[in-house]
Design an enzyme around this catalytic site. Structure first.
Site, PDB file in Angstrom:
ATOM      1  N   THR A  95     -17.175  24.073   8.059  1.00 54.01           N
ATOM      2  CA  THR A  95     -17.252  25.437   7.500  1.00 54.01           C
ATOM      3  C   THR A  95     -16.569  26.450   8.419  1.00 54.01           C
ATOM      4  OG1 THR A  95     -19.234  25.044   6.217  1.00 54.01           O
ATOM      5  CG2 THR A  95     -18.847  27.307   6.904  1.00 54.01           C
ATOM      6  N   THR A 119     -18.894  36.574  16.670  1.00 50.34           N
ATOM      7  CA  THR A 119     -20.157  36.739  17.391  1.00 50.34           C
ATOM      8  C   THR A 119     -19.950  36.936  18.892  1.00 50.34           C
ATOM      9  OG1 THR A 119     -22.103  35.473  18.073  1.00 50.34           O
ATOM     10  CG2 THR A 119     -20.247  34.189  17.338  1.00 50.34           C
ATOM     11  N   ASP A 120     -20.929  37.595  19.531  1.00 50.92           N
ATOM     12  CA  ASP A 120     -20.873  37.731  20.999  1.00 50.92           C
ATOM     13  C   ASP A 120     -20.985  36.374  21.694  1.00 50.92           C
ATOM     14  OD1 ASP A 120     -23.596  37.247  20.459  1.00 50.92           O
ATOM     15  OD2 ASP A 120     -24.335  39.060  21.444  1.00 50.92           O
ATOM     16  N   GLU A 121     -21.490  35.356  20.962  1.00 48.77           N
ATOM     17  CA  GLU A 121     -21.715  34.052  21.597  1.00 48.77           C
ATOM     18  C   GLU A 121     -20.413  33.373  22.026  1.00 48.77           C
ATOM     19  OE1 GLU A 121     -24.693  31.482  20.104  1.00 48.77           O
ATOM     20  OE2 GLU A 121     -25.967  33.118  19.413  1.00 48.77           O
ATOM     21  N   TYR A 143     -22.147  25.655  17.730  1.00 43.85           N
ATOM     22  CA  TYR A 143     -21.959  26.830  16.865  1.00 43.85           C
ATOM     23  C   TYR A 143     -20.917  27.768  17.466  1.00 43.85           C
ATOM     24  CZ  TYR A 143     -22.751  31.623  15.261  1.00 43.85           C
ATOM     25  OH  TYR A 143     -22.558  32.905  14.808  1.00 43.85           O
ATOM     26  N   LYS A 147     -17.077  28.928  16.270  1.00 44.76           N
ATOM     27  CA  LYS A 147     -16.740  30.340  16.007  1.00 44.76           C
ATOM     28  C   LYS A 147     -15.564  30.756  16.903  1.00 44.76           C
ATOM     29  CE  LYS A 147     -18.581  32.954  13.640  1.00 44.76           C
ATOM     30  NZ  LYS A 147     -18.391  33.284  12.204  1.00 44.76           N
ATOM     31  N   ASN A 172     -26.697  40.082  18.373  1.00 48.99           N
ATOM     32  CA  ASN A 172     -27.783  39.548  17.533  1.00 48.99           C
ATOM     33  C   ASN A 172     -28.253  40.544  16.469  1.00 48.99           C
ATOM     34  OD1 ASN A 172     -28.036  37.597  19.800  1.00 48.99           O
ATOM     35  ND2 ASN A 172     -29.767  36.947  18.533  1.00 48.99           N
ATOM     36  N   GLY A 268     -28.761  24.008  26.658  1.00 43.75           N
ATOM     37  CA  GLY A 268     -27.578  24.876  26.849  1.00 43.75           C
ATOM     38  C   GLY A 268     -27.841  26.335  26.503  1.00 43.75           C
ATOM     39  N   HIS A 269     -29.094  26.753  26.568  1.00 44.99           N
ATOM     40  CA  HIS A 269     -29.522  28.088  26.117  1.00 44.99           C
ATOM     41  C   HIS A 269     -28.866  29.200  26.950  1.00 44.99           C
ATOM     42  CE1 HIS A 269     -33.388  30.453  24.760  1.00 44.99           C
ATOM     43  NE2 HIS A 269     -32.265  31.015  24.353  1.00 44.99           N
TER      44      HIS A 269
HETATM   45  P1  NAD Z   1     -26.400  33.350   7.131  1.00 46.82           P
HETATM   46  O1  NAD Z   1     -26.637  31.973   7.633  1.00 46.82           O
HETATM   47  O2  NAD Z   1     -27.548  34.185   6.719  1.00 46.82           O
HETATM   48  O3  NAD Z   1     -25.394  33.337   5.901  1.00 46.82           O
HETATM   49  C1  NAD Z   1     -24.266  32.536   5.871  1.00 46.82           C
HETATM   50  C2  NAD Z   1     -23.739  32.556   4.427  1.00 46.82           C
HETATM   51  O4  NAD Z   1     -22.548  31.744   4.383  1.00 46.82           O
HETATM   52  C3  NAD Z   1     -24.724  31.944   3.418  1.00 46.82           C
HETATM   53  O5  NAD Z   1     -24.770  32.741   2.250  1.00 46.82           O
HETATM   54  C4  NAD Z   1     -24.140  30.579   3.115  1.00 46.82           C
HETATM   55  O6  NAD Z   1     -24.463  30.089   1.823  1.00 46.82           O
HETATM   56  C5  NAD Z   1     -22.652  30.861   3.262  1.00 46.82           C
HETATM   57  N1  NAD Z   1     -21.876  29.642   3.563  1.00 46.82           N
HETATM   58  C6  NAD Z   1     -22.165  28.692   4.493  1.00 46.82           C
HETATM   59  N2  NAD Z   1     -21.216  27.727   4.458  1.00 46.82           N
HETATM   60  C7  NAD Z   1     -20.301  28.102   3.517  1.00 46.82           C
HETATM   61  C8  NAD Z   1     -19.101  27.532   3.042  1.00 46.82           C
HETATM   62  N3  NAD Z   1     -18.640  26.382   3.534  1.00 46.82           N
HETATM   63  N4  NAD Z   1     -18.426  28.181   2.074  1.00 46.82           N
HETATM   64  C9  NAD Z   1     -18.892  29.361   1.557  1.00 46.82           C
HETATM   65  N5  NAD Z   1     -20.035  29.926   1.955  1.00 46.82           N
HETATM   66  C10 NAD Z   1     -20.731  29.309   2.930  1.00 46.82           C
HETATM   67  O7  NAD Z   1     -25.549  34.065   8.284  1.00 46.82           O
HETATM   68  P2  NAD Z   1     -25.556  35.557   8.844  1.00 46.82           P
HETATM   69  O8  NAD Z   1     -26.556  35.632   9.911  1.00 46.82           O
HETATM   70  O9  NAD Z   1     -25.570  36.478   7.703  1.00 46.82           O
HETATM   71  O10 NAD Z   1     -24.118  35.574   9.546  1.00 46.82           O
HETATM   72  C11 NAD Z   1     -22.961  35.978   8.822  1.00 46.82           C
HETATM   73  C12 NAD Z   1     -21.761  35.954   9.761  1.00 46.82           C
HETATM   74  O11 NAD Z   1     -21.990  36.831  10.864  1.00 46.82           O
HETATM   75  C13 NAD Z   1     -21.469  34.590  10.368  1.00 46.82           C
HETATM   76  O12 NAD Z   1     -20.077  34.413  10.419  1.00 46.82           O
HETATM   77  C14 NAD Z   1     -22.057  34.670  11.776  1.00 46.82           C
HETATM   78  O13 NAD Z   1     -21.374  33.818  12.650  1.00 46.82           O
HETATM   79  C15 NAD Z   1     -21.827  36.127  12.094  1.00 46.82           C
HETATM   80  N6  NAD Z   1     -22.758  36.735  13.041  1.00 46.82           N
HETATM   81  C16 NAD Z   1     -24.106  36.619  12.847  1.00 46.82           C
HETATM   82  C17 NAD Z   1     -24.971  37.256  13.727  1.00 46.82           C
HETATM   83  C18 NAD Z   1     -26.479  37.159  13.583  1.00 46.82           C
HETATM   84  O14 NAD Z   1     -27.193  37.587  14.481  1.00 46.82           O
HETATM   85  N7  NAD Z   1     -27.020  36.649  12.496  1.00 46.82           N
HETATM   86  C19 NAD Z   1     -24.453  37.999  14.797  1.00 46.82           C
HETATM   87  C20 NAD Z   1     -23.067  38.095  14.957  1.00 46.82           C
HETATM   88  C21 NAD Z   1     -22.232  37.461  14.063  1.00 46.82           C
HETATM   89  O1  DAU Z   2     -25.720  36.632  19.281  1.00 45.32           O
HETATM   90  C1  DAU Z   2     -25.301  36.524  17.962  1.00 45.32           C
HETATM   91  C2  DAU Z   2     -25.890  35.277  17.359  1.00 45.32           C
HETATM   92  O2  DAU Z   2     -27.277  35.546  17.162  1.00 45.32           O
HETATM   93  C3  DAU Z   2     -25.253  34.866  16.046  1.00 45.32           C
HETATM   94  O3  DAU Z   2     -23.907  34.556  16.271  1.00 45.32           O
HETATM   95  C4  DAU Z   2     -25.982  33.650  15.450  1.00 45.32           C
HETATM   96  O4  DAU Z   2     -25.454  33.324  14.190  1.00 45.32           O
HETATM   97  C5  DAU Z   2     -27.450  34.008  15.296  1.00 45.32           C
HETATM   98  O5  DAU Z   2     -28.175  32.883  14.850  1.00 45.32           O
HETATM   99  C6  DAU Z   2     -28.029  34.483  16.633  1.00 45.32           C
HETATM  100  O6  DAU Z   2     -28.074  33.401  17.586  1.00 45.32           O
HETATM  101  P1  DAU Z   2     -29.292  33.238  18.609  1.00 45.32           P
HETATM  102  O7  DAU Z   2     -29.368  31.840  19.054  1.00 45.32           O
HETATM  103  O8  DAU Z   2     -29.260  34.282  19.662  1.00 45.32           O
HETATM  104  O9  DAU Z   2     -30.505  33.616  17.613  1.00 45.32           O
HETATM  105  P2  DAU Z   2     -31.926  32.921  17.342  1.00 45.32           P
HETATM  106  O10 DAU Z   2     -32.641  33.818  16.404  1.00 45.32           O
HETATM  107  O11 DAU Z   2     -31.821  31.482  17.011  1.00 45.32           O
HETATM  108  O12 DAU Z   2     -32.591  33.040  18.780  1.00 45.32           O
HETATM  109  C7  DAU Z   2     -32.728  34.286  19.451  1.00 45.32           C
HETATM  110  C8  DAU Z   2     -33.374  34.016  20.796  1.00 45.32           C
HETATM  111  O13 DAU Z   2     -34.725  33.595  20.590  1.00 45.32           O
HETATM  112  C9  DAU Z   2     -32.719  32.915  21.596  1.00 45.32           C
HETATM  113  O14 DAU Z   2     -32.773  33.228  22.969  1.00 45.32           O
HETATM  114  C10 DAU Z   2     -33.588  31.688  21.311  1.00 45.32           C
HETATM  115  C11 DAU Z   2     -34.968  32.286  21.134  1.00 45.32           C
HETATM  116  N1  DAU Z   2     -35.872  31.590  20.193  1.00 45.32           N
HETATM  117  C12 DAU Z   2     -35.419  31.341  18.929  1.00 45.32           C
HETATM  118  C13 DAU Z   2     -36.212  30.698  18.009  1.00 45.32           C
HETATM  119  C14 DAU Z   2     -35.714  30.396  16.617  1.00 45.32           C
HETATM  120  C15 DAU Z   2     -37.167  31.269  20.561  1.00 45.32           C
HETATM  121  O15 DAU Z   2     -37.594  31.525  21.706  1.00 45.32           O
HETATM  122  N2  DAU Z   2     -37.953  30.628  19.643  1.00 45.32           N
HETATM  123  C16 DAU Z   2     -37.537  30.319  18.390  1.00 45.32           C
HETATM  124  O16 DAU Z   2     -38.319  29.700  17.623  1.00 45.32           O
END
Ligand code: NAD
Ligand code: DAU
Length: 331
Positions: A95, A119-121, A143, A147, A172, A268-269
């Site tokens: 994807t 993403t910042d990651e 992941y 990205k 985030n 790898g956190h």
């Molecule tokens: P999400 O997981 O909630 O949504 C992802 C969407 O993409 C879903 O609707 C899913 O059905 C769709 N999708 C997955 N695979 C697909 C494919 N192969 N073809 C078409 N659609 C597909 O994700 P999110 O948290 O809304 O993140 C959206 C974007 O923002 C991502 O690119 C993510 O890397 C980026 N991002 C997320 C965060 C965060 O904290 N959540 C932060 C920075 C950047």
């Molecule tokens: O930084 C941007 C990213 O933020 C996006 O690119 C990703 O798509 C999004 O998933 C998010 O990644 P993180 O790994 O930072 O988010 P997550 O919510 O999984 O975790 C946030 C922090 O909390 C991280 O340090 C791990 C910790 N955590 C997470 C879960 C799910 C816990 O301690 N316990 C948990 O159960």
């Protein structure tokens, strides 16, 4: 504008679609594969105002169909959960990399403007200070590696073919409609149900929290004003360690603090993320929502919208939850 929003049925994509329809009057087509993370329910209030195509971004026919009449592509579609990328990484390559590549080819063929949501990651962890757009890419998880690969492909299409492509890297996100696998909704829903609150490692990993509507605004700014070939960081106004986030959720929900349970750390956190967003601020963007205010709004939203999360929490997510947390949690 006539926009193709890929991944528009996900958490941030649906927030962005709502913003574009309500505040910009755009014509929107959504292309979404509707994976476990994507749901039509995320767009329930605007579905009749857009064109929805169910399909994958790595499928050139679905992309061609969705692109009919569009002037620009904004790509949110991705596999997004770091823990799932550790357990099952290959879907992430398909994807996040092949899908992005397919979209870039379609944009090149048609000469479309393109925004990649990133993403910042991609920068990895930073002990002090903040990453700028010229910091090296040093991803830690499958992941963030996929990205980063996608970001490099986007840059290559600007340098090689002159594609009008930009990247917007968010920190985030949190807010309504976020899947309960992610930290904040997981903790809110567990706290409301009186379930354990699993904190990884020592709970002192730091994240830079950004309200999803503010990220949607940042992506919109890049779409409208971004310079082709450039990347823009979009960071939240407040940083906070995980334990402090969970304690605040405990307060807001009235749960017992004794529900907090330390579980083995994520492999790898990354310890800390921090973005400098000066470049995007210079284009006129700024975040509107402070973390404390946004978190209170988010807790309220989950309290009032059980119709949205009950089906998710009782379906395939339960199996994932048992697999991922079952052995680690005592209770
Ligand atoms: P999400 O997981 O909630 O949504 C992802 C969407 O993409 C879903 O609707 C899913 O059905 C769709 N999708 C997955 N695979 C697909 C494919 N192969 N073809 C078409 N659609 C597909 O994700 P999110 O948290 O809304 O993140 C959206 C974007 O923002 C991502 O690119 C993510 O890397 C980026 N991002 C997320 C965060 C965060 O904290 N959540 C932060 C920075 C950047
Ligand atoms: O930084 C941007 C990213 O933020 C996006 O690119 C990703 O798509 C999004 O998933 C998010 O990644 P993180 O790994 O930072 O988010 P997550 O919510 O999984 O975790 C946030 C922090 O909390 C991280 O340090 C791990 C910790 N955590 C997470 C879960 C799910 C816990 O301690 N316990 C948990 O159960």
């Amino acid at each position: 504008m006539r926009l193709l929003v890929c991944g528009g049925a996900g958490f941030i994509g649906s927030t962005f679609v709502r913003l574009r329809l309500r505040e910009h009057g755009d014509q929107v087509t959504v292309l979404d594969k509707l994976t476990y993370a994507g749901r039509r329910e995320n767009l329930h209030d605007v579905l009749s105002e857009l064109r929805f195509i169910e399909g994958a971004i790595e499928d050139p026919d679905a992309v061609a169909d969705a692109l009919a009449g569009c002037e620009a592509i904004v790509n949110f579609a991705a596999e997004t959960h770091v823990d799932r990328s550790i357990a099952e990484p290959v879907t992430f390559t398909i994807t996040n990399m092949q899908g992005t590549h397919t979209l870039l080819e379609a944009a090149r063929d048609r000469g479309l403007r393109y925004v990649q949501v990133s993403t910042d990651e991609v920068y990895g962890s930073i002990a002090q200070g903040s990453f700028t757009e010229s910091s090296p890419l040093q991803p830690s998880s499958p992941y963030s590696a996929t990205k980063s690969g996608a970001d490099l492909l986007v840059s290559s299409y600007f340098h090689t073919y002159g594609l009008e492509a930009m990247i917007c890297r968010g920190s985030n996100n949190y807010g309504p409609y976020q899947h309960p696998e992610k930290l904040i909704p997981l903790m809110i829903l567990n706290a409301l149900a009186g379930d354990r609150l699993p904190v990884y490692g020592d709970g002192l990993n730091v994240r830079n929290w950004l309200f999803a509507e503010d990220f949607g605004g940042g992506v919109g700014h890049v779409l409208a004003h971004g310079v082709p070939g450039e990347a823009y960081n979009c960071g939240g106004p407040d940083e906070c360690d995980n334990l402090a986030v969970v304690r605040r959720i405990v307060e807001l929900t009235g749960a017992e603090e004794s529900l907090i349970e330390y579980v083995p750390d994520r492999p790898g956190h990354d310890r800390r993320y921090s973005l400098s967003s000066e470049k995007l601020r210079a284009l006129g963007w700024e975040p509107r929502t402070r973390f404390d205010q946004g978190l209170a709004r988010t807790v309220e939203w989950y309290r009032k919208n059980a119709w949205w999360w009950e089906p998710v929490r009782s379906g395939a997510y339960r199996e994932y939850y048992e697999r991922h947390y079952g052995r680690a949690l005592k209770g």
